[in-house]
Design a protein around this motif. Structure first.
Motif, PDB file in Angstrom:
ATOM      1  N   ILE A  34      43.770  39.020  32.218  1.00 35.42           N
ATOM      2  CA  ILE A  34      44.049  39.574  33.536  1.00 35.42           C
ATOM      3  C   ILE A  34      43.081  38.944  34.532  1.00 35.42           C
ATOM      4  O   ILE A  34      41.862  38.972  34.333  1.00 35.42           O
ATOM      5  CB  ILE A  34      43.901  41.088  33.573  1.00 35.42           C
ATOM      6  N   GLY A  35      43.664  38.387  35.574  1.00 39.40           N
ATOM      7  CA  GLY A  35      42.845  37.746  36.592  1.00 39.40           C
ATOM      8  C   GLY A  35      43.061  38.379  37.952  1.00 39.40           C
ATOM      9  O   GLY A  35      44.140  38.894  38.249  1.00 39.40           O
ATOM     10  N   TRP A  36      42.009  38.343  38.746  1.00 41.40           N
ATOM     11  CA  TRP A  36      42.099  38.702  40.154  1.00 41.40           C
ATOM     12  C   TRP A  36      41.957  37.424  40.967  1.00 41.40           C
ATOM     13  O   TRP A  36      41.037  36.629  40.723  1.00 41.40           O
ATOM     14  CB  TRP A  36      41.008  39.684  40.551  1.00 41.40           C
ATOM     15  N   PHE A  37      42.841  37.274  41.919  1.00 43.17           N
ATOM     16  CA  PHE A  37      42.840  36.119  42.807  1.00 43.17           C
ATOM     17  C   PHE A  37      42.880  36.613  44.246  1.00 43.17           C
ATOM     18  O   PHE A  37      43.247  37.761  44.506  1.00 43.17           O
ATOM     19  CB  PHE A  37      44.066  35.235  42.541  1.00 43.17           C
ATOM     20  N   ARG A  38      42.523  35.755  45.156  1.00 45.22           N
ATOM     21  CA  ARG A  38      42.619  36.129  46.561  1.00 45.22           C
ATOM     22  C   ARG A  38      43.063  34.933  47.384  1.00 45.22           C
ATOM     23  O   ARG A  38      42.846  33.782  46.997  1.00 45.22           O
ATOM     24  CB  ARG A  38      41.292  36.674  47.081  1.00 45.22           C
ATOM     25  N   GLU A  46      42.563  31.432  45.456  1.00 47.61           N
ATOM     26  CA  GLU A  46      41.451  31.096  44.566  1.00 47.61           C
ATOM     27  C   GLU A  46      41.229  32.213  43.557  1.00 47.61           C
ATOM     28  O   GLU A  46      41.463  33.393  43.846  1.00 47.61           O
ATOM     29  CB  GLU A  46      40.166  30.865  45.369  1.00 47.61           C
ATOM     30  N   GLY A  47      40.760  31.823  42.399  1.00 50.19           N
ATOM     31  CA  GLY A  47      40.434  32.800  41.376  1.00 50.19           C
ATOM     32  C   GLY A  47      39.116  33.489  41.672  1.00 50.19           C
ATOM     33  O   GLY A  47      38.166  32.859  42.157  1.00 50.19           O
ATOM     34  N   VAL A  48      39.062  34.781  41.411  1.00 45.55           N
ATOM     35  CA  VAL A  48      37.879  35.585  41.699  1.00 45.55           C
ATOM     36  C   VAL A  48      37.220  36.060  40.408  1.00 45.55           C
ATOM     37  O   VAL A  48      36.011  35.905  40.228  1.00 45.55           O
ATOM     38  CB  VAL A  48      38.263  36.796  42.576  1.00 45.55           C
ATOM     39  N   TYR A  95      45.324  39.600  44.582  1.00 44.31           N
ATOM     40  CA  TYR A  95      46.408  39.706  43.611  1.00 44.31           C
ATOM     41  C   TYR A  95      45.830  39.861  42.208  1.00 44.31           C
ATOM     42  O   TYR A  95      44.829  39.233  41.874  1.00 44.31           O
ATOM     43  CB  TYR A  95      47.262  38.440  43.604  1.00 44.31           C
ATOM     44  N   CYS A  96      46.481  40.660  41.396  1.00 46.79           N
ATOM     45  CA  CYS A  96      46.165  40.631  39.980  1.00 46.79           C
ATOM     46  C   CYS A  96      47.308  39.921  39.254  1.00 46.79           C
ATOM     47  O   CYS A  96      48.451  39.910  39.725  1.00 46.79           O
ATOM     48  CB  CYS A  96      45.920  42.015  39.404  1.00 46.79           C
ATOM     49  N   ALA A  97      46.964  39.333  38.137  1.00 44.60           N
ATOM     50  CA  ALA A  97      47.936  38.564  37.374  1.00 44.60           C
ATOM     51  C   ALA A  97      47.664  38.723  35.892  1.00 44.60           C
ATOM     52  O   ALA A  97      46.499  38.739  35.471  1.00 44.60           O
ATOM     53  CB  ALA A  97      47.875  37.096  37.769  1.00 44.60           C
TER      54      ALA A  97
END
Length: 119
Positions: A34-38, A46-48, A95-97
């Motif tokens: 699970i990734g958070w991006f903005r 970009e990935g956070v 965003y989460c992914a």
């Protein structure tokens, strides 16, 4: 098909805190990173931060290290992003992914939640 829903965004003053939540429609944390991006206006996404499946290893972009903390609740299919010491540069849509790998961006994406850091 998996659905991801982000919540917790809003307007916050510099130095403030917010906690974002990402709710998955089905069991995900055992199988997906699970990734958070903005994405800020006029900038690329970009990935956070990321949390891996399995052992839950965490990763952070240099710009947020020491300020943001990612965590998960397997039983609830939830992932959180605690954001402290927020700066105007943190403004953007978050965003989460659910990703097949923490090293790529292929997977399922939420619709995003807006964060504005401003006085």
């Amino acid at each position: 098909q998996m659905q991801l829903v982000e919540s917790g965004g809003g307007l916050v003053q510099p130095g403030g805190s917010l906690r974002l939540s990402c709710a998955a429609s089905r069991r995900t944390l055992d199988y997906y990173c699970i990734g958070w991006f903005r994405q800020a206006p006029g900038k690329e996404r970009e990935g956070v931060s990321w949390i891996s499946s399995g052992d839950g290893s965490t990763y952070y972009a240099d710009s947020v290290k020491g300020r943001f903390t990612i965590s998960r609740d397997n039983a609830k299919n939830m992932v959180y992003l605690q954001m402290n010491s927020l700066k105007p540069d943190d403004t953007g849509v978050y965003y989460c992914a659910a990703l097949s790998s923490c090293q790529d961006q292929k997977g399922y994406w939420g619709q995003g939640t807006q964060i504005t850091v401003s006085s």
